[in-house]
Design an enzyme around this catalytic site. Structure first.
Site, short mmCIF file in Angstrom:
data_model
loop_
_atom_site.label_atom_id
_atom_site.label_comp_id
_atom_site.label_asym_id
_atom_site.label_seq_id
_atom_site.Cartn_x
_atom_site.Cartn_y
_atom_site.Cartn_z
N HIS A 96 -19.35 -83.04 4.66
CA HIS A 96 -19.94 -84.06 5.51
C HIS A 96 -19.92 -85.44 4.88
O HIS A 96 -20.22 -86.43 5.53
CB HIS A 96 -21.34 -83.63 5.95
CG HIS A 96 -21.28 -82.60 7.05
ND1 HIS A 96 -22.00 -82.67 8.20
CD2 HIS A 96 -20.52 -81.49 7.17
CE1 HIS A 96 -21.72 -81.66 8.98
NE2 HIS A 96 -20.82 -80.91 8.37
N SER A 133 -14.02 -83.94 8.14
CA SER A 133 -13.02 -82.87 8.21
C SER A 133 -11.61 -83.44 8.16
O SER A 133 -11.36 -84.53 8.65
CB SER A 133 -13.18 -82.09 9.51
OG SER A 133 -14.43 -81.47 9.56
N GLU A 159 -10.30 -52.12 -3.09
CA GLU A 159 -10.39 -52.48 -1.68
C GLU A 159 -9.20 -53.38 -1.32
O GLU A 159 -8.66 -54.09 -2.17
CB GLU A 159 -11.70 -53.23 -1.44
CG GLU A 159 -12.93 -52.36 -1.62
CD GLU A 159 -13.21 -51.53 -0.40
OE1 GLU A 159 -12.59 -50.45 -0.27
OE2 GLU A 159 -14.04 -51.94 0.42
C1 HEM Z 1 -21.45 -61.88 0.08
C2 HEM Z 1 -22.05 -60.96 0.76
C3 HEM Z 1 -21.87 -59.47 0.51
C4 HEM Z 1 -20.71 -58.75 0.34
C5 HEM Z 1 -19.27 -59.29 0.36
C6 HEM Z 1 -21.09 -57.35 0.16
C7 HEM Z 1 -20.20 -56.29 -0.02
C8 HEM Z 1 -20.56 -54.95 -0.12
C9 HEM Z 1 -19.65 -53.84 -0.17
C10 HEM Z 1 -18.12 -53.95 -0.15
C11 HEM Z 1 -20.38 -52.69 -0.23
C12 HEM Z 1 -19.85 -51.25 -0.25
C13 HEM Z 1 -19.95 -50.66 1.13
C14 HEM Z 1 -19.59 -49.22 1.12
O1 HEM Z 1 -18.43 -48.90 0.82
O2 HEM Z 1 -20.47 -48.41 1.38
C15 HEM Z 1 -21.76 -53.05 -0.26
C16 HEM Z 1 -22.81 -52.16 -0.35
C17 HEM Z 1 -24.16 -52.50 -0.40
N1 HEM Z 1 -24.68 -53.79 -0.30
FE1 HEM Z 1 -23.59 -55.49 -0.03
N2 HEM Z 1 -22.47 -57.27 0.20
C18 HEM Z 1 -22.99 -58.52 0.41
C19 HEM Z 1 -24.31 -58.85 0.49
C20 HEM Z 1 -25.39 -57.99 0.26
C21 HEM Z 1 -26.78 -58.38 0.17
C22 HEM Z 1 -27.33 -59.80 0.29
C23 HEM Z 1 -27.51 -57.25 -0.07
C24 HEM Z 1 -29.02 -57.21 -0.25
C25 HEM Z 1 -29.58 -56.50 -1.11
C26 HEM Z 1 -26.58 -56.12 -0.12
C27 HEM Z 1 -26.92 -54.77 -0.32
C28 HEM Z 1 -26.05 -53.70 -0.37
C29 HEM Z 1 -26.44 -52.31 -0.54
C30 HEM Z 1 -27.87 -51.79 -0.66
C31 HEM Z 1 -25.25 -51.56 -0.55
C32 HEM Z 1 -25.14 -50.02 -0.74
C33 HEM Z 1 -25.13 -49.29 0.55
C34 HEM Z 1 -23.73 -49.00 1.04
O3 HEM Z 1 -22.85 -48.75 0.23
O4 HEM Z 1 -23.53 -49.05 2.25
N3 HEM Z 1 -25.30 -56.61 0.07
N4 HEM Z 1 -21.86 -54.45 -0.19
#
Ligand code: HEM
Ligand code: FES
Lengths: 438, 206
Positions: A216, A220, A288
């Site tokens: 900003h 752009s 991935e």
């Molecule tokens: C930039 C943003 C984010 C990205 C790119 C991201 C990416 C990921 C990925 C790739 C997985 C693995 C999914 C799977 O294969 O099951 C994952 C799992 C997880 N993420 Fe994130 N995440 C982000 C933000 C967050 C935030 C803010 C939280 C808050 C605590 C969070 C909590 C979790 C939890 C608890 C899991 C485990 C459960 C699961 O595997 O489904 N994530 N995340």
């Protein structure tokens, strides 16, 4: 962030707040009347889309975290518990899991847009560098997130990637054990990865704020790469681009939803539904999809770099691969300083356009190779066996040459096509069919 | 730095260079003309240095907390009964969360390992440097020195690679019967953990 002179608002509550903290004035200035080039194409939607994805990831992430536990004995079961027992847990997880992929899709397109239309050039260099920092933070976040479900790919992906740091001379092993909190990827590693996976998205929010702030200040870029000169060149952001962004976002979300509801595991790896086992390595470890081009670059350096026919080695293959992989991203950040050509948009730079499209093609092919086993044989040429590694080496060479040779060379030598006087003229030219809508 | 008090009127007590003609002026500006460090500079420096030490000692616990904890380290010895490993057989035990390969080598395997010209190796070690007292018992950490996969070759029927030792499926490293790297991207031989024979049939790893 002072909003300058204020015009009063009609709504007394809004006005009361705005007198004390001019937040509504600021919003109106930055997102309401903000003068925006009138010739944006749909490539300009992906910033807003990426922003939407970031919020989606944070909301689904925090709700997942309410049901998850970062302990090796239960982590895998907790994810299954989310999938089977938690109300709508399957939905939250599939939104989050596929959200990572779609976040990367949005950001890749967003970065390509910047490269094609020269958005990295002065005065937007710092804006660009903030962007690359966001990309690096996203990679770190996604990598650590993928470890959390504690499946086989989680475990072995984490093992291979953390082991990269052991390539650092002298202190490598110390650093790796420090990252692990032990002597292998184990419970302490899972715990800290969860803590950092929770933290980093909020760091990303902070850098996004700086990124948008810088945007900003400079305003752009646009498909013609010409700075707006008069009022004729711009439109107020609202309602023109709020509308265009919303439309693009809906299309994007629709595709995203198709994945979430109908093919939620298409982008993942089935091995990650097998619990982590430190004693057995899966036959074929793949990261991935969004890491594959970089993984291919890592594996392409399978030779020691040193003086040929002697024992003198400057760095071993392993370190070379790591340097190449990180270097490939650092070069993106350095683009503004490697490409000094005065014309921004590839529309008026036919040679740069070809070099860039070849670059994109090589990134795609590198991605494809990154997903295949190393040294997979492709064909025999006489007695020479061509493998995927050879192709990866060739493309890695082009990747680096694009930044280090082609960009500086074209900066000096490329003659640009005749440019329109202004954005308005560029638009009129297009209307009369004299330019291609690129 | 001397604490010469003759010039204490200048710069709130600092030392002006004697060659400066205004050294005796009781003005504040004379500080600007001092080309020797003043007492104030000294205070800045020492305060800065102390500040840096303080900051460092506050930061260190936050960095070091990530290193292996005491209980993690405490788990770092393990005892293995090797009496039951017949010649030609191998067992895998867990140590520090990693597999350790213990192979009872055959005479032929030892022969093969000894026959290699050490100068031709990537990580130059003779077979003698790879075992302790008993050549037939080879103990190595079963983690590929490339990027940490577990090489194959422990179980009967698994591929052992071109050199009859171990083969890492991840990026194709092959190790010989001494656990030395012979082919592929791995830079080092399989690591030999510190271990000792407690008795003829019992070893302690770690
Ligand atoms: C930039 C943003 C984010 C990205 C790119 C991201 C990416 C990921 C990925 C790739 C997985 C693995 C999914 C799977 O294969 O099951 C994952 C799992 C997880 N993420 Fe994130 N995440 C982000 C933000 C967050 C935030 C803010 C939280 C808050 C605590 C969070 C909590 C979790 C939890 C608890 C899991 C485990 C459960 C699961 O595997 O489904 N994530 N995340
Ligand atoms: S990890 Fe064994 S060859 Fe790469």
């Amino acid at each position: 962030m002072s909003a300058g002179p204020r015009t009063p608002f009609e709504n007394p509550v809004v006005e009361w707040v705005d007198q004390r903290l001019p937040i509504f004035t600021m919003i109106n200035k930055e997102y309401g009347v903000f003068p925006t080039p009138k010739n944006f194409n749909y490539f300009w939607n992906f910033g807003a889309i990426a922003m939407f994805m970031l919020v989606t990831m944070i909301v689904t992430g925090i709700t997942l975290a309410m049901h998850y536990a970062a302990d090796t004995t239960v982590a895998f079961d907790k994810v299954e518990h989310i999938m089977r027992d938690v109300n709508y847990g399957w939905l939250l997880r599939y939104i989050h899991m596929n959200g990572a992929s779609f976040f990367f899709i949005a950001v890749f397109v967003h970065i390509f847009r910047g490269m094609y239309y020269g958005s990295y050039k002065a005065p937007r260099e710092l804006l660009w560098i903030f962007g690359v920092i966001i990309f690096l933070l996203m990679m770190a976040t996604a990598f650590m997130g993928y470890v959390l479900p504690w499946g086989q790919m989680s475990f072995w992906g984490a093992t291979v990637i953390t082991n990269l740091f052991s390539a650092i001379p002298v202190v490598g092993t110390t650093i790796v054990e420090w990252l692990w909190g032990g002597f292998s990827v184990d419970n302490p590693t899972l715990n800290r990865f969860f803590a950092l996976h929770y933290l980093l998205p909020f760091v990303i929010v902070g850098v996004v704020f700086l990124h948008v702030w810088a945007l900003h200040v400079t305003g752009s870029n646009n498909p013609s790469g010409i700075e707006p000169k008069t009022e004729k060149d711009t439109l107020p952001f609202h309602p023109y681009y709020t509308m265009k962004d919303s439309f693009g976002l809906v299309v994007f979300i629709t595709i995203y939803a198709v994945f979430v509801f109908f093919m939620p595991n298409a982008l993942g790896h089935p091995d990650n539904y097998t619990p982590a086992n430190p004693m057995v390595t899966p036959a074929h470890i793949v990261p991935e999809w969004y890491f594959l081009p970089f993984y291919a670059i890592l594996r392409a350096i399978n030779f020691d770099v040193g003086i040929p026919f002697t024992d003198i080695v400057f760095f071993e293959a392993k370190l070379g691969g790591v340097l190449a992989m990180f270097g490939s991203i650092v070069l993106v950040a350095l683009m503004p300083f490697l490409d000094k050509h005065p014309v921004r948009s590839a529309r008026y730079r036919p040679k740069y356009r070809i070099a860039l499209l070849l670059f994109v093609l090589s990134v795609f092919v590198l991605g494809k190779i990154g997903g295949m086993p190393a040294d997979a044989p492709l064909m025999h040429i006489g007695s020479f066996l061509l493998t995927t590694t050879h192709i990866a080496q060739l493309l890695t060479l082009y990747y680096f040459a694009f930044f280090l040779v082609i960009l500086p060379y074209l900066s000096k030598r490329e003659k640009a096509l005749p440019m329109p006087e202004s954005i308005n003229d560029a638009v009129l030219q297009c209307k009369s069919g004299k330019c291609c809508e690129a | 730095m001397s604490s010469n008090d003759h010039h204490s009127h200048c710069c709130g007590g600092g030392n002006c260079s004697p060659s400066t003609e205004i050294k005796d002026q009781k003005t504040e500006e004379c500080c600007g003309h001092c080309d020797e460090p003043s007492r104030r500079d000294f205070l800045f420096m020492t305060a800065g240095a102390m500040g840096a030490v303080a900051a460092g000692s506050v930061v260190w616990p936050f960095i070091s907390q990530m290193n292996p904890a005491a209980d993690t380290k405490a788990l770092s010895t393990t005892e293995v009964d090797i009496a039951s490993i017949a010649e030609g057989q191998a067992v895998t035990v867990m140590w520090r969360g990693k597999p350790v390969f213990i192979r009872h080598r055959t005479a032929k395997e030892i022969e093969e390992a000894k026959a290699v010209d050490v100068a031709t190796l990537r990580d130059k070690q003779s077979d003698d440097q790879r075992f302790k007292t008993r050549p037939e018992i080879l103990v190595v950490i079963g983690v590929c020195t490339h990027l940490g996969c577990i090489p194959l070759g422990q179980k009967t029927g698994e591929v052992k690679g071109d050199y009859n030792g171990w083969f890492c499926p991840c990026h194709g490293s092959a190790y010989d019967t001494s656990g030395r790297i012979r082919k592929g991207p791995a830079p080092k031989n399989l690591e030999v953990p510190s271990y000792s024979f407690i008795s003829d049939t019992l070893i302690r790893i770690g």
